[in-house]
Design a protein around this motif. Sequence first.
Motif, PDB file in Angstrom:
ATOM      1  N   THR A 129      -2.348 -12.708  12.479  1.00 17.96           N
ATOM      2  CA  THR A 129      -1.215 -13.577  12.102  1.00 17.96           C
ATOM      3  C   THR A 129      -0.144 -13.250  12.621  1.00 17.96           C
ATOM      4  O   THR A 129       0.422 -12.084  12.492  1.00 17.96           O
ATOM      5  CB  THR A 129      -1.184 -13.719  10.487  1.00 17.96           C
ATOM      6  OG1 THR A 129      -2.471 -14.298   9.845  1.00 17.96           O
ATOM      7  CG2 THR A 129      -0.136 -14.904  10.223  1.00 17.96           C
ATOM      8  N   VAL A 146      -2.149 -23.586  11.177  1.00 17.50           N
ATOM      9  CA  VAL A 146      -3.297 -23.227  10.582  1.00 17.50           C
ATOM     10  C   VAL A 146      -4.551 -23.357  11.656  1.00 17.50           C
ATOM     11  O   VAL A 146      -4.411 -24.501  12.381  1.00 17.50           O
ATOM     12  CB  VAL A 146      -3.452 -24.188   9.484  1.00 17.50           C
ATOM     13  CG1 VAL A 146      -4.997 -23.717   8.933  1.00 17.50           C
ATOM     14  CG2 VAL A 146      -2.589 -23.749   8.304  1.00 17.50           C
ATOM     15  N   GLU A 147      -5.361 -22.323  11.581  1.00 13.81           N
ATOM     16  CA  GLU A 147      -6.521 -22.535  12.614  1.00 13.81           C
ATOM     17  C   GLU A 147      -7.560 -23.321  11.859  1.00 13.81           C
ATOM     18  O   GLU A 147      -8.019 -22.751  10.855  1.00 13.81           O
ATOM     19  CB  GLU A 147      -6.973 -21.138  13.060  1.00 13.81           C
ATOM     20  CG  GLU A 147      -8.009 -21.269  14.247  1.00 13.81           C
ATOM     21  CD  GLU A 147      -8.310 -20.045  14.832  1.00 13.81           C
ATOM     22  OE1 GLU A 147      -9.335 -19.714  15.505  1.00 13.81           O
ATOM     23  OE2 GLU A 147      -7.518 -19.105  14.734  1.00 13.81           O
ATOM     24  N   TYR A 148      -8.089 -24.093  12.606  1.00 12.64           N
ATOM     25  CA  TYR A 148      -9.317 -25.178  11.792  1.00 12.64           C
ATOM     26  C   TYR A 148     -10.546 -24.590  12.917  1.00 12.64           C
ATOM     27  O   TYR A 148     -10.467 -24.691  14.038  1.00 12.64           O
ATOM     28  CB  TYR A 148      -9.173 -26.401  12.127  1.00 12.64           C
ATOM     29  CG  TYR A 148      -7.946 -26.993  10.869  1.00 12.64           C
ATOM     30  CD1 TYR A 148      -8.489 -27.547   9.732  1.00 12.64           C
ATOM     31  CD2 TYR A 148      -6.720 -26.926  11.275  1.00 12.64           C
ATOM     32  CE1 TYR A 148      -7.395 -28.177   8.670  1.00 12.64           C
ATOM     33  CE2 TYR A 148      -5.724 -27.143  10.047  1.00 12.64           C
ATOM     34  CZ  TYR A 148      -6.266 -27.961   8.876  1.00 12.64           C
ATOM     35  OH  TYR A 148      -5.496 -28.374   8.286  1.00 12.64           O
ATOM     36  N   PRO A 194      -9.925 -25.652   7.505  1.00  9.49           N
ATOM     37  CA  PRO A 194      -9.060 -24.407   7.696  1.00  9.49           C
ATOM     38  C   PRO A 194      -9.648 -23.057   7.363  1.00  9.49           C
ATOM     39  O   PRO A 194     -10.236 -22.950   6.454  1.00  9.49           O
ATOM     40  CB  PRO A 194      -7.760 -24.705   6.787  1.00  9.49           C
ATOM     41  CG  PRO A 194      -8.515 -25.485   5.718  1.00  9.49           C
ATOM     42  CD  PRO A 194      -9.513 -26.218   6.467  1.00  9.49           C
ATOM     43  N   CYS A 232       1.135 -17.149   1.163  1.00 16.49           N
ATOM     44  CA  CYS A 232       0.130 -17.435   1.918  1.00 16.49           C
ATOM     45  C   CYS A 232      -1.193 -16.308   1.939  1.00 16.49           C
ATOM     46  O   CYS A 232      -2.382 -16.893   1.990  1.00 16.49           O
ATOM     47  CB  CYS A 232       0.545 -17.350   3.588  1.00 16.49           C
ATOM     48  SG  CYS A 232       1.678 -18.265   4.281  1.00 16.49           S
ATOM     49  N   TRP A 268      -5.011 -16.316   3.298  1.00 19.76           N
ATOM     50  CA  TRP A 268      -4.863 -16.991   4.572  1.00 19.76           C
ATOM     51  C   TRP A 268      -4.529 -16.309   5.711  1.00 19.76           C
ATOM     52  O   TRP A 268      -4.890 -16.673   6.881  1.00 19.76           O
ATOM     53  CB  TRP A 268      -4.198 -18.369   4.416  1.00 19.76           C
ATOM     54  CG  TRP A 268      -4.745 -19.269   3.331  1.00 19.76           C
ATOM     55  CD1 TRP A 268      -4.320 -19.882   2.294  1.00 19.76           C
ATOM     56  CD2 TRP A 268      -5.973 -20.247   3.873  1.00 19.76           C
ATOM     57  NE1 TRP A 268      -5.421 -20.805   1.868  1.00 19.76           N
ATOM     58  CE2 TRP A 268      -6.101 -20.940   2.552  1.00 19.76           C
ATOM     59  CE3 TRP A 268      -6.690 -20.310   4.900  1.00 19.76           C
ATOM     60  CZ2 TRP A 268      -7.074 -21.869   2.167  1.00 19.76           C
ATOM     61  CZ3 TRP A 268      -7.809 -21.310   4.755  1.00 19.76           C
ATOM     62  CH2 TRP A 268      -8.084 -22.085   3.744  1.00 19.76           C
ATOM     63  N   LEU A 295      -3.442 -28.263   4.541  1.00 19.63           N
ATOM     64  CA  LEU A 295      -3.091 -26.822   4.206  1.00 19.63           C
ATOM     65  C   LEU A 295      -1.863 -26.647   4.987  1.00 19.63           C
ATOM     66  O   LEU A 295      -0.904 -25.861   4.321  1.00 19.63           O
ATOM     67  CB  LEU A 295      -4.109 -25.741   4.634  1.00 19.63           C
ATOM     68  CG  LEU A 295      -3.794 -24.397   4.391  1.00 19.63           C
ATOM     69  CD1 LEU A 295      -3.796 -24.200   2.939  1.00 19.63           C
ATOM     70  CD2 LEU A 295      -4.904 -23.734   5.013  1.00 19.63           C
ATOM     71  N   PRO A 296      -1.771 -27.026   6.235  1.00 25.26           N
ATOM     72  CA  PRO A 296      -0.327 -26.501   6.811  1.00 25.26           C
ATOM     73  C   PRO A 296       1.103 -27.129   6.223  1.00 25.26           C
ATOM     74  O   PRO A 296       2.052 -26.417   5.932  1.00 25.26           O
ATOM     75  CB  PRO A 296      -0.432 -27.348   8.038  1.00 25.26           C
ATOM     76  CG  PRO A 296      -1.946 -27.608   8.508  1.00 25.26           C
ATOM     77  CD  PRO A 296      -2.582 -27.750   7.066  1.00 25.26           C
ATOM     78  N   ARG A 328      -7.955 -19.837   8.698  1.00 26.98           N
ATOM     79  CA  ARG A 328      -6.844 -19.125   8.692  1.00 26.98           C
ATOM     80  C   ARG A 328      -5.393 -19.340   9.089  1.00 26.98           C
ATOM     81  O   ARG A 328      -5.436 -20.561   9.655  1.00 26.98           O
ATOM     82  CB  ARG A 328      -7.223 -17.626   9.570  1.00 26.98           C
ATOM     83  CG  ARG A 328      -7.089 -18.207  11.220  1.00 26.98           C
ATOM     84  CD  ARG A 328      -7.701 -17.174  11.814  1.00 26.98           C
ATOM     85  NE  ARG A 328      -6.595 -15.795  11.850  1.00 26.98           N
ATOM     86  CZ  ARG A 328      -5.700 -16.018  12.992  1.00 26.98           C
ATOM     87  NH1 ARG A 328      -5.562 -16.960  13.912  1.00 26.98           N
ATOM     88  NH2 ARG A 328      -4.894 -14.895  13.132  1.00 26.98           N
ATOM     89  N   VAL A 329      -4.522 -18.487   8.645  1.00 29.26           N
ATOM     90  CA  VAL A 329      -3.039 -19.046   9.156  1.00 29.26           C
ATOM     91  C   VAL A 329      -2.953 -18.128  10.547  1.00 29.26           C
ATOM     92  O   VAL A 329      -2.855 -17.081  10.497  1.00 29.26           O
ATOM     93  CB  VAL A 329      -1.922 -18.629   8.113  1.00 29.26           C
ATOM     94  CG1 VAL A 329      -0.701 -18.674   8.757  1.00 29.26           C
ATOM     95  CG2 VAL A 329      -2.020 -19.522   6.897  1.00 29.26           C
ATOM     96  N   THR A 369      -0.046 -27.924  12.936  1.00 28.80           N
ATOM     97  CA  THR A 369       1.337 -27.027  12.705  1.00 28.80           C
ATOM     98  C   THR A 369       2.133 -28.197  11.719  1.00 28.80           C
ATOM     99  O   THR A 369       2.115 -29.186  12.375  1.00 28.80           O
ATOM    100  CB  THR A 369       2.048 -26.871  13.735  1.00 28.80           C
ATOM    101  OG1 THR A 369       1.385 -25.775  14.414  1.00 28.80           O
ATOM    102  CG2 THR A 369       3.352 -26.006  13.164  1.00 28.80           C
TER     103      THR A 369
END
Length: 391
Positions: A227, A178-180, A185, A219, A222, A144-145, A187-188, A9
């Motif tokens: 989300t 963001v999910e890694y 990365p 976004c 993403w 990305l975050p 998705r958000v 985050t």
Amino acid sequence: MKPKRHLFTSESVTEGHPDKICDQISDAVLDAIYKDDPQARVACECFTKTGVVIVGGEITTNTYVNISDIVRRTLKDIGYTKAAYGIEHETCAVLTHIEEQSPEIAAGVDQRSVEGKESSEQGAGDQGMMFGYATNETSEYMPLPIFLAHKLAIKLAETRKSNQLDYLRPDGKSQVTVEYEGGKPVRVHTVLVSTQHDEAVKHGKIKQDIINHVIKPVCKDWLDDGTLYHVNPAGSFVRGGPFADSGLTGRKIIVDTYGGMGRHGGGCFSGKDPTKVDRSGAYAARYIAKNIVAAGLAEKCEVQLAYAIGVAQPVSVLVQCFHTNTIPEEKIAALVNKHFPLKPADIIRELDLRRPVYKKTAVYGHFGRDDPDFTWERIDKVDILKKEAGS
């Protein structure tokens, strides 16, 4: 084995956030002085609370600037035109306390040639360590975050200033999780936007408007059905700006850099001329790291520079690539020492830092911006790095 997943985050804030008010004022003072005196020494700090702005610090210059006028114009540009917003540009009190730079500090920096030009042996304006970071997970070589968090804050301000949502007020914050998967990365996971607003507007309308006009346009791909959206999660946000919270220069150093991805040396940037390596050293470290990643020598790179006050050569240079490097880190470090400016005067000269370009750095991040004035974002060393690395 399935790649490991984790969440990361980062947050950003709008130009109307109290701390960012102060950063912009500090850098606006620096810019105003640099227009006439690019050899000035500036260390300008700012504090604000309800109806008051205090500007202090050490400034040595042969020009004059009207600091009260700079403060009021900055507040007006941000949008603080009504007392109900938290401060009002015409009627607020502006207090100043400025002295010259300490002669002992000046002596450590002032190693100049007889022609009055900076020598490459000009000493660092302070001790300390600075970090630069780059990653290939975005085309801007930013994590990305923090990249999305900045874009949300920018979009929120644009939506307010264009009157697309005419009930918005200057203060605001954004946050992106963001999910890694396997370090990439995918998705958000969660988006949070908090925005100051007029009193009569209902929370449900604000949430839907922000999702439709700010979050989704920024976004885009993403986002997915899972989300999570938080808009003003504490409820109403009418009282904002310096009325709700005090502001101080240099209190958003993670927002200014990489959103917590990578390390931070602790020094802020705003209000400091580039003889202060807190600023110029951090810009140089970003310049180095970005070129290394852009050249394909690593997928991620962090560069640490460290200095002693009054000493030109850095006391240490460290390159770390987190096991993503394509050639040994020792070879990358050798290329850094060979091809990049590391002494303060060399950094200032090569990145052309004695220009009034700093106010616009004070919001939405100092890195990852598509602006020719942000010379530390150039990737002009890629070809030589590739050639010498054997790529």
